[in-house]
Scaffold this active site. Structure first.
Site, PDB file in Angstrom:
ATOM      1  N   GLY A   1       3.921   3.775  13.316  1.00 15.37           N
ATOM      2  CA  GLY A   1       4.637   2.546  13.697  1.00 15.37           C
ATOM      3  C   GLY A   1       4.114   1.977  15.011  1.00 15.37           C
ATOM      4  O   GLY A   1       3.892   0.768  15.141  1.00 15.37           O
TER       5      GLY A   1
ATOM      6  N   CYS B   1      14.083  10.940   6.084  1.00 12.41           N
ATOM      7  CA  CYS B   1      14.094  10.495   7.488  1.00 12.41           C
ATOM      8  C   CYS B   1      15.459  10.710   8.140  1.00 12.41           C
ATOM      9  O   CYS B   1      15.551  10.959   9.333  1.00 12.41           O
ATOM     10  CB  CYS B   1      13.691   9.027   7.568  1.00 12.41           C
ATOM     11  SG  CYS B   1      14.694   7.967   6.524  1.00 12.41           S
TER      12      CYS B   1
ATOM     13  N   LYS C   1       0.847  -1.200   0.000  1.00  9.63           N
ATOM     14  CA  LYS C   1       0.000   0.000   0.000  1.00  9.63           C
ATOM     15  C   LYS C   1       0.880   1.245   0.000  1.00  9.63           C
ATOM     16  O   LYS C   1       1.542   1.552   0.984  1.00  9.63           O
ATOM     17  CB  LYS C   1      -0.902   0.039   1.243  1.00  9.63           C
ATOM     18  CG  LYS C   1      -1.957   1.138   1.127  1.00  9.63           C
ATOM     19  CD  LYS C   1      -2.571   1.540   2.434  1.00  9.63           C
ATOM     20  CE  LYS C   1      -1.781   2.565   3.166  1.00  9.63           C
ATOM     21  NZ  LYS C   1      -1.577   3.855   2.463  1.00  9.63           N
TER      22      LYS C   1
ATOM     23  N   GLU D   1      10.153  15.912  14.906  1.00 10.08           N
ATOM     24  CA  GLU D   1      10.556  15.729  13.512  1.00 10.08           C
ATOM     25  C   GLU D   1       9.714  16.644  12.624  1.00 10.08           C
ATOM     26  O   GLU D   1       8.506  16.463  12.514  1.00 10.08           O
ATOM     27  CB  GLU D   1      10.362  14.264  13.094  1.00 10.08           C
ATOM     28  CG  GLU D   1      10.875  14.003  11.691  1.00 10.08           C
ATOM     29  CD  GLU D   1      10.573  12.600  11.193  1.00 10.08           C
ATOM     30  OE1 GLU D   1       9.496  12.075  11.508  1.00 10.08           O
ATOM     31  OE2 GLU D   1      11.423  12.039  10.482  1.00 10.08           O
TER      32      GLU D   1
ATOM     33  N   SER E   1       5.911   7.249   9.823  1.00 10.25           N
ATOM     34  CA  SER E   1       6.155   7.969  11.072  1.00 10.25           C
ATOM     35  C   SER E   1       6.172   7.031  12.281  1.00 10.25           C
ATOM     36  O   SER E   1       5.598   5.936  12.257  1.00 10.25           O
ATOM     37  CB  SER E   1       5.071   9.030  11.270  1.00 10.25           C
ATOM     38  OG  SER E   1       3.824   8.385  11.433  1.00 10.25           O
ATOM     39  N   THR E   2       6.782   7.519  13.342  1.00 13.29           N
ATOM     40  CA  THR E   2       6.839   6.747  14.587  1.00 13.29           C
ATOM     41  C   THR E   2       5.433   6.540  15.156  1.00 13.29           C
ATOM     42  O   THR E   2       5.113   5.464  15.659  1.00 13.29           O
ATOM     43  CB  THR E   2       7.752   7.485  15.590  1.00 13.29           C
ATOM     44  OG1 THR E   2       9.099   7.387  15.098  1.00 13.29           O
ATOM     45  CG2 THR E   2       7.680   6.884  16.980  1.00 13.29           C
TER      46      THR E   2
ATOM     47  N   GLU F   1      10.374   0.972   9.940  1.00 12.85           N
ATOM     48  CA  GLU F   1      11.382   2.016   9.683  1.00 12.85           C
ATOM     49  C   GLU F   1      10.666   3.341   9.900  1.00 12.85           C
ATOM     50  O   GLU F   1       9.809   3.724   9.098  1.00 12.85           O
ATOM     51  CB  GLU F   1      11.905   1.914   8.246  1.00 12.85           C
ATOM     52  CG  GLU F   1      12.619   0.615   7.916  1.00 12.85           C
ATOM     53  CD  GLU F   1      13.955   0.492   8.641  1.00 12.85           C
ATOM     54  OE1 GLU F   1      14.497   1.516   9.091  1.00 12.85           O
ATOM     55  OE2 GLU F   1      14.448  -0.641   8.763  1.00 12.85           O
TER      56      GLU F   1
HETATM   57  P1  NAD Z   1       2.766   8.183   7.946  1.00 14.08           P
HETATM   58  O1  NAD Z   1       3.073   7.329   9.120  1.00 14.08           O
HETATM   59  O2  NAD Z   1       1.749   9.252   8.109  1.00 14.08           O
HETATM   60  O3  NAD Z   1       2.260   7.299   6.726  1.00 14.08           O
HETATM   61  C1  NAD Z   1       3.022   6.233   6.222  1.00 14.08           C
HETATM   62  C2  NAD Z   1       2.111   5.185   5.642  1.00 14.08           C
HETATM   63  O4  NAD Z   1       1.306   4.652   6.704  1.00 14.08           O
HETATM   64  C3  NAD Z   1       1.133   5.716   4.592  1.00 14.08           C
HETATM   65  O5  NAD Z   1       0.984   4.741   3.584  1.00 14.08           O
HETATM   66  C4  NAD Z   1      -0.164   5.883   5.372  1.00 14.08           C
HETATM   67  O6  NAD Z   1      -1.317   5.769   4.576  1.00 14.08           O
HETATM   68  C5  NAD Z   1      -0.070   4.734   6.357  1.00 14.08           C
HETATM   69  N1  NAD Z   1      -0.822   4.942   7.599  1.00 14.08           N
HETATM   70  C6  NAD Z   1      -1.040   6.122   8.245  1.00 14.08           C
HETATM   71  N2  NAD Z   1      -1.767   5.892   9.361  1.00 14.08           N
HETATM   72  C7  NAD Z   1      -1.990   4.558   9.415  1.00 14.08           C
HETATM   73  C8  NAD Z   1      -2.699   3.717  10.329  1.00 14.08           C
HETATM   74  N3  NAD Z   1      -3.314   4.205  11.412  1.00 14.08           N
HETATM   75  N4  NAD Z   1      -2.718   2.378  10.095  1.00 14.08           N
HETATM   76  C9  NAD Z   1      -2.090   1.868   9.005  1.00 14.08           C
HETATM   77  N5  NAD Z   1      -1.438   2.621   8.091  1.00 14.08           N
HETATM   78  C10 NAD Z   1      -1.389   3.948   8.289  1.00 14.08           C
HETATM   79  O7  NAD Z   1       4.162   8.767   7.460  1.00 14.08           O
HETATM   80  P2  NAD Z   1       4.430   9.736   6.241  1.00 14.08           P
HETATM   81  O8  NAD Z   1       3.997  11.114   6.633  1.00 14.08           O
HETATM   82  O9  NAD Z   1       3.858   9.143   5.022  1.00 14.08           O
HETATM   83  O10 NAD Z   1       6.016   9.677   6.105  1.00 14.08           O
HETATM   84  C11 NAD Z   1       6.849  10.504   6.862  1.00 14.08           C
HETATM   85  C12 NAD Z   1       7.477   9.698   7.973  1.00 14.08           C
HETATM   86  O11 NAD Z   1       8.149   8.572   7.423  1.00 14.08           O
HETATM   87  C13 NAD Z   1       8.552  10.482   8.706  1.00 14.08           C
HETATM   88  O12 NAD Z   1       8.386  10.259  10.079  1.00 14.08           O
HETATM   89  C14 NAD Z   1       9.844   9.865   8.211  1.00 14.08           C
HETATM   90  O13 NAD Z   1      10.914   9.991   9.100  1.00 14.08           O
HETATM   91  C15 NAD Z   1       9.444   8.448   8.006  1.00 14.08           C
HETATM   92  N6  NAD Z   1      10.371   7.751   7.102  1.00 14.08           N
HETATM   93  C16 NAD Z   1      11.227   6.837   7.626  1.00 14.08           C
HETATM   94  C17 NAD Z   1      12.167   6.193   6.814  1.00 14.08           C
HETATM   95  C18 NAD Z   1      13.127   5.176   7.392  1.00 14.08           C
HETATM   96  O14 NAD Z   1      13.766   4.456   6.626  1.00 14.08           O
HETATM   97  N7  NAD Z   1      13.269   5.085   8.701  1.00 14.08           N
HETATM   98  C19 NAD Z   1      12.197   6.466   5.443  1.00 14.08           C
HETATM   99  C20 NAD Z   1      11.301   7.413   4.934  1.00 14.08           C
HETATM  100  C21 NAD Z   1      10.387   8.045   5.770  1.00 14.08           C
END
Ligand code: NAD
Length: 496
Positions: free
Chosen positions: A243, A296, A186, A395, A239-240, A261
């Protein structure tokens, strides 16, 4: 003659559809509108997804896993398909780069030179590691032979963020497929244009239909996958906060295995024995403002030893002035737009908060933007940031650099580690002993000393496995261990 990307963008097919069981399908659910980051104009409409679509994708992935069309294929077959897939991605370089740039607002040059080549390299890397995964064998007393068996988990769900849509997806798909799993991926609802094409190209490369499926939608669809009783493993980049939610979802459903991640707030520590300060300034800019800071591992907290702080800061400011906002579709642009209007407002909100909290705004780029309604935020630098301020702790995931002075090594380490995150860190020093000493004490899953090279997608471009410490994640990606994560381990005892 250079390519006219704007003309090409007009002809691009921007329809967002699911790719399930080897077929394109419309996305159901309430309509979601997608606006192009570069000019804020309406780009396309997609469905927000329905859980029944995710369910069907999981069911088809399970069927494919059971009948062995891929899970029982030879190692050589899997390697061949992944290599071919990498080649086909490179053959579509221009088209895929255009999609990534239009979708996320990143400079077309970045997509051409980094995102797409790194995506292809990820498939090659997984193909290369495929035959290097060895278990342990134990035969100490001649009564039995014991060994470890690595087997694919079964159905792997991948949920990814928006900052490197194809690359993040490839980091899930490539090792999962190499290990023999079926996949339901997804993408982020903010960047949905490209990933399903990857699945179609995979079929063209020889991947049997139903083994790789892409379903669209936001949190509800991600949540449905995270709670699905027939998903064996979930691999996530985002995001954390999300996660943590996925950990709960796994615990409340079938205890599916997780690799997470997550976020970061990386320190960039400059000691007064750093090499050439010009190179340091270049290195700081390259890693803080790449992809408009939406990385990130962006080293957004710059800790500088007191004696050299003013000089280095002046050099950074001088250099950042050349980082001009540009239309992402112009080949010369090196700094583009943020992903969405909501994210633009979030980042601007942090800049306002920094000023309110008393940090000193020392650089705010020109407000001239290529399109007034595009989602632009220029590179911003705060000095005299206090470690307690929100801009230092949270962040931002955007182009905002926080500069803090430090007295000595102990003070630098204390500031660097004063965060809930532990994803990555950078240090600059010519003192070899100090370099080794601080890498023992920095809480980060990836540490770069003297970051003069161009940023890569991971340690040595993915050869070493890497994963976040603290609240930056669980598990690793890359390297042999990254492939191993996509397999279960069974101990076998054979009595002789
Ligand atoms: P996000 O957590 O908002 O969304 C990431 C994914 O999770 C999306 O596909 C979203 O639809 C899905 N999602 C959101 N809420 C959910 C839920 N309740 N249940 C299941 N899925 C859900 O993050 P973002 O804004 O898309 O990305 C930015 C974040 O990603 C930053 O915190 C960044 O640091 C992190 N990031 C980490 C790495 C790494 O390798 N550690 C790499 C890239 C980005």
């Amino acid at each position: 003659m250079s390519t006219d990307w704007i003309a090409k963008a007009r002809d691009l097919n921007v329809q967002v559809r699911n790719f399930i069981g080897g077929r394109w399908e419309n996305v159901g659910g309430a309509p979601l509108e997608k606006y192009a980051p570069r000019d804020g104009q309406f780009l396309t409409q997609m469905g927000s997804g329905e859980t029944s679509e995710a369910d069907r994708a999981v069911a088809l992935a399970r069927t494919a896993f059971h009948d062995g069309r891929w899970s029982k294929s030879s190692l050589q077959t899997r390697k061949d398909v992944l290599y071919k897939l990498a080649n086909l991605i490179e053959r579509r370089l221009e088209n895929l780069a255009l999609i990534e740039s239009l979708d996320g607002g990143k400079p077309i040059n970045d997509a051409l030179c980094f995102d797409i080549p790194a995506t292809a390299a990820t498939f090659r890397h997984s193909a290369e590691t495929g035959d290097k995964l060895f278990g342990k064998v134990f035969s100490a007393d001649f009564t039995n032979l014991s060994y470890q068996l690595h087997r694919p988990w079964g159905v792997v769900a991948g949920i990814v963020g928006w900052n490197f849509p194809l690359l993040l997806a490839a980091r899930k798909i490539a090792p999962a497929l190499m290990a023999g799993n079926s996949v339901v991926l997804k993408p982020s609802e903010l960047t949905s244009l490209g990933t399903a094409h990857l699945a179609e190209i995979a079929v063209e490369a020889g991947l049997p239909e139903g083994v790789l499926n892409v379903v669209h939608g936001g949190a509800p669809i991600g949540d449905a996958l995270a709670r699905h009783p027939d998903v064996d493993m979930l691999t996530f980049t985002g995001s954390t906060a999300t996660g943590k939610h996925l950990l709960i979802a796994s615990g409340q459903s079938n205890m599916k295995r997780l690799v997470l991640e997550c976020g970061g707030k990386a320190p960039n520590i400059v000691f007064d024995d750093a090499p050439d300060l010009e190179a340091v300034a270049d290195g700081i800019l390259a890693r803080a403002f790449r992809n408009q800071g939406q990385v990130c591992t962006a080293s957004s907290r710059v800790l500088i030893q007191e004696g050299i702080k003013d000089e280095l800061l002046q050099r950074i400011i001088r250099k950042v002035q050349s980082l001009k906002l540009g239309d992402p579709l112009q080949p010369e642009t090196r700094y583009g737009a943020l992903v969405s209007a909501a994210h633009q407002n979030r980042v601007l909100g942090y800049i306002k908060k920094g000023e309110e909290e008393g940090a000193r705004l020392v650089h705010r780029g020109s407000s001239a933007v290529p399109f007034p309604s595009g989602f632009y935020v220029s590179a911003t630098i705060f000095d005299e940031v206090q470690p307690t301020q929100r801009i230092a702790r949270e962040e931002i995931f955007g182009p905002v650099l926080c500069v803090m002075p430090f007295r000595d090594e102990a003070h630098a380490l204390q500031l660097a580690n004063d965060t809930i995150y532990g994803l990555s860190a950078i240090a600059w020093t010519c003192d070899l002993s100090r370099a080794h000493r601080i890498t023992q004490s920095l809480n980060a899953g990836w540490i770069v000393v003297n970051a003069t090279s161009r940023p890569t997608g991971g340690p040595t471009g993915g050869l070493l496995s890497v994963g976040g410490l603290k609240e930056s994640g669980i598990g690793v990606e890359g390297g042999i261990e990254g492939l191993e994560a996509f397999t279960s381990r069974t101990a076998v005892q054979l009595f002789l």
